[in-house]
Design an enzyme around this catalytic site. Structure first.
Site, PDB file in Angstrom:
ATOM      1  N   HIS A  65       0.924  -1.302  -0.516  1.00  0.00           N
ATOM      2  CA  HIS A  65      -0.219   0.031   0.158  1.00  0.00           C
ATOM      3  C   HIS A  65       0.731   1.353   0.000  1.00  0.00           C
ATOM      4  CE1 HIS A  65      -4.031  -2.082   0.482  1.00  0.00           C
ATOM      5  NE2 HIS A  65      -3.281  -2.752   1.642  1.00  0.00           N
ATOM      6  N   ALA A 118      -8.515  -6.444  -2.822  1.00  0.00           N
ATOM      7  CA  ALA A 118      -8.169  -8.114  -3.694  1.00  0.00           C
ATOM      8  C   ALA A 118      -8.851  -9.286  -2.444  1.00  0.00           C
ATOM      9  CB  ALA A 118      -6.082  -8.485  -3.026  1.00  0.00           C
ATOM     10  N   HIS A 242      -0.196 -12.291   2.963  1.00  0.00           N
ATOM     11  CA  HIS A 242      -0.060 -11.201   2.008  1.00  0.00           C
ATOM     12  C   HIS A 242       0.249 -11.214   1.073  1.00  0.00           C
ATOM     13  CE1 HIS A 242      -1.290  -7.114   1.649  1.00  0.00           C
ATOM     14  NE2 HIS A 242      -0.422  -6.862   2.328  1.00  0.00           N
TER      15      HIS A 242
HETATM   16 CL1  6GU Z   1      -9.289 -14.868   2.512  1.00  0.00          CL
HETATM   17  N1  6GU Z   1     -10.133 -12.779   3.342  1.00  0.00           N
HETATM   18  C1  6GU Z   1      -9.838 -12.599   3.846  1.00  0.00           C
HETATM   19  N2  6GU Z   1     -10.199 -11.438   5.242  1.00  0.00           N
HETATM   20  N3  6GU Z   1      -9.068 -10.927   2.523  1.00  0.00           N
HETATM   21  C2  6GU Z   1      -8.279 -11.406   2.255  1.00  0.00           C
HETATM   22  C3  6GU Z   1      -8.674 -12.591   1.894  1.00  0.00           C
HETATM   23  C4  6GU Z   1      -9.199 -13.948   2.546  1.00  0.00           C
HETATM   24  N4  6GU Z   1      -7.608 -12.506   0.860  1.00  0.00           N
HETATM   25  C5  6GU Z   1      -7.558 -12.080   0.492  1.00  0.00           C
HETATM   26  N5  6GU Z   1      -7.555 -10.466   1.175  1.00  0.00           N
END
Ligand code: 6GU
Length: 267
Positions: A65, A118, A242
Site C-alpha cells: 500500500h 484483493a 499477504h
Molecule cells: Cl481469504 N480473507 C480476508 N479477510 N481478506 C483477504 C483474503 C481472505 N484474501 C485476500 N484478502
C-alpha cells in the site's frame, strides 16, 4: 482546524486542489492490494504525493500500500483521483481514517467512486485466482459503520447498477458476487469460511464496505471490483499469506489496468 470528519474532508479537498492545480475531480479510484500495479493505465499523471500531505490522512502501515494520491487526466478528458493504497479498520485508528479518502474525493467534486480490493474467493468451484469480480452487494461484518446518529441511508443499490452494467459492457466475462468484509487482520478460519458461504457470500476481504457506505451517504455512485487472489482458508490448497495476494496483482496488472481505464473512459 476543523475537528468534525466532514469539515476535515473539506479542508483536505482544498489542499488537494491547491497541490494538483485541479479545480474539481470527476472520479476517484481506490487501488487496494494487488491493484496498485494497474495505476499507470488509467491516464496521464498530473501530480502525485504522499497522502500525508493532505489534512487528516495517516500513512498506510501495510506492505503493498503505497500511501500516495495521484491526480490523473484520462484519455476522455476526465480528472481522476487515484489513491494508491488505503487505510484499513484493522490498523486500529477507528473508522474515520478509513473513509477519509472517499469523503475528501466527494468534497473535491467526485460523483463516482471506484473501489478495488484483493479478496479471497468463497466459490472456488466457479472462481479462478487472478480474476476480477464485480461486487454486486456486500455483507458488512466489520462491526463498524462510518455514519453515526439517526441518518438512515438506503443501501438497496450500494454498488450502482448502471456502473456494473457499464463494466460488463467493457468485459462481458466479468462475474458478480457478494463481498463480505471482516475487520481482520487475521484471515478467517475454515469454519468462518463455511459460514460465509452459507450466508450467501462470494468474496471475503477486509476493506471496501465502509468506504462504499460513506460514498453512498455523500451521494456518490459506487463501482466495486475484487481481484480474487486466493481461495478462502480451508477451501483448497495452502495457508494464506499477504505476499501471495500482492504477487497475483503483479501478474494481472495489465488486465486490471485495462479494465479500469476502459470503465473510466465510459463514464
Ligand atoms: Cl481469504 N480473507 C480476508 N479477510 N481478506 C483477504 C483474503 C481472505 N484474501 C485476500 N484478502
Amino acid at each position: 482546524m476543523t475537528n468534525d470528519a466532514y469539515g476535515l474532508a473539506a479542508e483536505a479537498a482544498t489542499t488537494l486542489r491547491n497541490l494538483t492545480g485541479t479545480g474539481s475531480f470527476d472520479v476517484a479510484i481506490v487501488l487496494g492490494s494487488g491493484w496498485v500495479p494497474a495505476a499507470d493505465a488509467i491516464g496521464e499523471t498530473v501530480a502525485e504525493f504522499p497522502v500525508t500531505k493532505l489534512p487528516g490522512f495517516t500513512p498506510p502501515s501495510v506492505a503493498g500500500h503505497a500511501g500516495t494520491v495521484r491526480a490523473v487526466r484520462t484519455a476522455a478528458g476526465l480528472n481522476a483521483l487515484i489513491f494508491l493504497g488505503r487505510t484499513h479498520l484493522y490498523e486500529g485508528r477507528g473508522v474515520e481514517p478509513v473513509v477519509h479518502g472517499v469523503r475528501t474525493a466527494v468534497a473535491a467534486g467526485v460523483r463516482t467512486v471506484v473501489l478495488t480490493n484483493a479478496a479471497g474467493g468463497l466459490r472456488p468451484e466457479t472462481q479462478r485466482v487472478g480474476e476480477p469480480v464485480l461486487i454486486s452487494d456486500h455483507i458488512n461484518l466489520t462491526g463498524s459503520n462510518p455514519i453515526t446518529g439517526a441518518t438512515f441511508v438506503d443501501l438497496t443499490d450500494v454498488y450502482t447498477p448502471r456502473l456494473r452494467e457499464l463494466a460488463r459492457e467493457v468485459d462481458p466475462s466479468l462475474a458478480e458476487g457478494v463481498y463480505v468484509a471482516f475487520r481482520g487482520p487475521t484471515y478467517e478460519t475454515p469454519a468462518e469460511i463455511r459460514m460465509l458461504r452459507t450466508l450467501g457470500g462470494d468474496l471475503i476481504g477486509m476493506s471496501t464496505v465502509l468506504e462504499a457506505i460513506a460514498a453512498r451517504e455523500a451521494g456518490a455512485d459506487v463501482l466495486g471490483v475484487s481481484l480474487v487472489t486466493n481461495p478462502g482458508a480451508g477451501l483448497v490448497g495452502e495457508p494464506l499469506n499477504h505476499e501471495e495476494v500482492l504477487e497475483v496483482g503483479r501478474a494481472t496488472a495489465a488486465r486490471m489496468g485495462g479494465l479500469l481505464a476502459k470503465v473510466v473512459d465510459k463514464l
